[in-house]
Design an enzyme around this catalytic site. Sequence first.
Site, PDB file in Angstrom:
ATOM      1  N   THR A 112      21.987  30.276 -63.564  1.00  0.00           N
ATOM      2  CA  THR A 112      22.971  30.026 -64.432  1.00  0.00           C
ATOM      3  C   THR A 112      22.469  30.808 -65.622  1.00  0.00           C
ATOM      4  OG1 THR A 112      21.836  28.104 -65.184  1.00  0.00           O
ATOM      5  CG2 THR A 112      23.647  27.860 -63.386  1.00  0.00           C
ATOM      6  N   SER A 114      21.763  29.145 -68.305  1.00  0.00           N
ATOM      7  CA  SER A 114      20.985  28.279 -69.070  1.00  0.00           C
ATOM      8  C   SER A 114      19.420  28.036 -68.358  1.00  0.00           C
ATOM      9  CB  SER A 114      21.510  26.836 -69.347  1.00  0.00           C
ATOM     10  OG  SER A 114      21.812  26.281 -67.993  1.00  0.00           O
ATOM     11  N   CYS A 115      19.642  27.568 -67.015  1.00  0.00           N
ATOM     12  CA  CYS A 115      18.510  27.242 -66.252  1.00  0.00           C
ATOM     13  C   CYS A 115      17.768  28.423 -65.596  1.00  0.00           C
ATOM     14  CB  CYS A 115      18.731  26.203 -65.440  1.00  0.00           C
ATOM     15  SG  CYS A 115      19.377  26.811 -63.724  1.00  0.00           S
ATOM     16  N   GLY A 116      18.426  29.208 -65.227  1.00  0.00           N
ATOM     17  CA  GLY A 116      18.043  30.613 -64.326  1.00  0.00           C
ATOM     18  C   GLY A 116      17.843  30.127 -62.993  1.00  0.00           C
ATOM     19  N   CYS A 118      17.642  28.550 -59.352  1.00  0.00           N
ATOM     20  CA  CYS A 118      18.086  27.493 -58.807  1.00  0.00           C
ATOM     21  C   CYS A 118      18.213  27.504 -57.361  1.00  0.00           C
ATOM     22  CB  CYS A 118      19.347  26.718 -59.259  1.00  0.00           C
ATOM     23  SG  CYS A 118      19.292  26.546 -61.166  1.00  0.00           S
TER      24      CYS A 118
END
Length: 275
Positions: A112, A114-116, A118
């Site tokens: 994503t 934001s978090c990178g 996953c």
Amino acid sequence: MGRVTERRRVVRIRNGGAGVRPDTLVAEEPLEIRLNGKPLAITMRTPGDDFALAVGFLVSEGVLAAASDVQAVTYCEGATEDGSNTYNVVNVQLAAGVPVPDITLERNVYTTSSCGLCGKASLDAVRTATRFPGIASDPVRVSAEVLSAMPDRLRAAQKVFDRTGGLHAAGLFTAQGELLDLREDVGRHNAVDKIVGRAYQSGRLPLTGAVLLVSGRASFELAQKAVMAGIPVLAAVSAPSSLAVDLALESGMTLVGFLRGPDMNIYAGEERITL
């Protein structure tokens, strides 16, 4: 192909008064990365440099090393039911003889903005062995004065950020402070992949003697991407994570955080930073 920015209606309140006006926003669209025609990953990104993003991601996953490893990178036609091209699906076709990793549901990656990273099966799956293990012996030295000037140079070169205020940036510098490349993206990990991918396409990996500067924090994922590209110095304007520091110490990479003006924290590899 998707645009870097889009216009949206906004109600703007200033000094107690309200007015309607258009606002410029950074574009965010999904990009599916396929390897030899098989789906591998989906990332939310700012359109642009999609081929570089795809191959940079594969470098960070340990799939690619030499420019000759890739036969072709193309947008996939027929990505929708009506057969049209969305320019949101990219296929990387490996050259003959290049090993194809085992693509399983556990190994598939969803990222994503934001978090990178996953959805990896375990930490061992995240720790990917680099194809360029010479970081620890890289003799590059960077003066603290040169390093402290890099954030302002990075910010001055962010053209889309000036219009949107909503983009991360990654910049590749020489040890003398020359800006070699800059990429902007809604995801900081995408910006780094675009930097690495463009270097890969130019046959410049490993990026020995280089400094990678990121506009946000230094997560483990960004540290791994730097290690996978053979970058000896990673600097961030914000904080690193504990796992990023651990990886820097293990790999021999220099890691700098809170790089703001003349101030900085050196978390690993301090011998490369000269006063």
